[in-house]
Design a protein around this motif. Sequence first.
Motif, short mmCIF file in Angstrom:
data_model
loop_
_atom_site.label_atom_id
_atom_site.label_comp_id
_atom_site.label_asym_id
_atom_site.label_seq_id
_atom_site.Cartn_x
_atom_site.Cartn_y
_atom_site.Cartn_z
N GLY A 12 4.58 39.67 9.24
CA GLY A 12 5.81 39.26 9.92
C GLY A 12 5.72 37.83 10.39
O GLY A 12 5.24 36.95 9.71
N GLU A 14 4.17 37.03 13.26
CA GLU A 14 3.14 36.94 14.29
C GLU A 14 1.98 36.06 13.83
O GLU A 14 1.77 35.81 12.65
N SER A 399 3.29 42.74 15.40
CA SER A 399 3.36 42.69 13.94
C SER A 399 3.34 44.09 13.34
O SER A 399 4.10 44.40 12.42
N ARG A 402 6.75 45.72 13.83
CA ARG A 402 7.75 45.26 12.87
C ARG A 402 7.51 45.87 11.49
O ARG A 402 8.44 46.28 10.81
N ASP A 407 10.66 50.08 17.21
CA ASP A 407 11.39 49.20 18.12
C ASP A 407 10.65 49.11 19.45
O ASP A 407 10.67 50.05 20.24
N GLU A 410 8.65 43.25 23.57
CA GLU A 410 7.38 42.56 23.77
C GLU A 410 6.94 42.57 25.23
O GLU A 410 5.75 42.69 25.53
#
Length: 636
Positions: A12, A14, A399, A402, A407, A410
Amino acid sequence: MLGHATLRKVQGDEVVWSDNETDRDLLNFQGVADTVAEFILQANGAPISVGVSGAWGVGKSTMIQLTRAALEEKRHADDPTEFVFVEFNAWLYQGYDDARAALLDVIAAKLEAIAEERKSGTDKVKEFMRRVRWLRLAKLVALPAAAVALGIPPVGLGGEIAEVVRDVRDGAADGEQIESVGSALAAAGAGLLKPGLEMSPPKEIQALRDSFEETLEAIGVTLVVLIDDLDRCLPETAISTLEAIRLLLFLQNTAFVIAADDEMIKRAVKKHFGGLDDDELVTNYFDKLIQVPIKVPALGIQEVRAYMMMLFIDDSTELDIASKNTLRTAIAAGLRGSWKGVRVDGAFVSQVDDQLPAALVTRLETAERLAPLMTGATHIVGNPRLIKRFLNALSIRMSIARAQGVDVDEAVLAKLLLFERVVEAPVFVELATKVNEDPDGRPTFLGPWEAAVAAGAELELPKGWDTAFARDWLGLEPELAGIDLRGALYVGREQAPLVTGSDKLSAAAVELLTALTEYPREAPRMKDDLAALPSVEQGFILDRLLAIARPIQSWGSPPILDACLTMASIDPAWGQKLARFLVERPQTQISASVVPKIAGQEWSSSVFGVWKQAEGIKAPVKNAIAERSGSGNLAK
């Protein structure tokens, strides 16, 4: 190491931040580094030694690199002094070479290259290199006596002896060296060299020092030796490096900057001198090497907050390089004015750039919320390396979320991860269990506590929760009582598993798992109870233990291994799983002390078979395996 984050992309968007050292200041160390550089400049060729002390991960490597950069920057164009830098990392040589000889070789090679470049002092360099080679030989030819005593054939002398023999043949060695070489080689060849025979008398050491000083004068440079990573070394390697420094210390045109953890040095000295109990003598050993002691400054909330913000700024893919540099410069300047009341926070950054991306603003807010706890929390206490590892773990978990379509907010994940890293394992397991038991995955039991902390009311917490950290953590945004944490637990299954539906453990299994994680050395006493569990629960427990073991960096005899070995003794299938796990460990992490620990296991021969053939496995490990095999102590 910590001043600048080198970024590496993962899944992703990250990133993870590596521990590379840098000459860019993200920790507000520049003022101290400038002071160290001034000491060296003002010495004007006189010998000086600077000790940069601090615990593991606090930024000693960064301080060294900032000092080097400051020296190069502060030297005036008309200053005739030319600095030659030698960086030595003793940890890289550990297990492969004698640290003392390695340091001398590195210095000699650097001076040889400079002499050839400047076309001056080449003869002096060659003489110094011969004396370094002689010192190495003096150590090596003493090995056969010990080898004979242990019944081990002496090996490994050929290359070094050949070098000295060539010097003798070419007429490069002096008469005393020729005589000593002859005696040493004869004694070594006959296996009669006595351990007490002194191969490096004081006059030979003094000759080495004189030769070194004359070499620097002939080349016309000041040598600055930067010693790093002594923290990571075994005691014998640390002492060997310090002894090499002592050989060249307090000579004209030299400066030594030594980064070391004082407590680590004390432990190494105690071990080296056979358990010396006199703390004053132990302290004096290091103090005699150091003229200028410098302590790495402790990071306060301001520095921790700014450090995290700068890492997030570096991470941003929406800012260009110029904008990042502008922000970093402003933050560094703000930190230097923090003693006057300047507050470096999200508002400060927004004043520098009022067009920051929304995602970055959110992360800066996370840094603000976490900074006070990261500064005072046990196991983190504002340590830059631990902060970076925390952010790496957060980045990787985001990461994973995702990649698997989970869901997760953060800020929620960061709060949960901080709790996981600081509290005792049973407390985190309790939180995870409550989440697993709630039909909506919400830790509703936290609600009254969070409300009480928010209102500033008196609050009685149960055992394990009744800590200053837990109270501060409960007041940290966002409040978790009404949030479904199943996704956050799912992507962070390190301290406690997400147990739902048919995977749910019995009460007995949960109790045993908790006991194993908290008291792994007591695992053999739990064997009968573990053996009585269904096979599915046994496998789940072993998987959990291996998840805890995976981050361990040194595989000698960590406590968690006792718990894993107990599980392996219950069922051959678990033994094979543990065997595969050990084989998968990075080879540089394997220590000789693991060999006797697992040697009696039926599956150990398969592990030893792999390790014996692996290039990355250190010689002491292979020797330990060979010893066990020769004595018949390995399971067949």
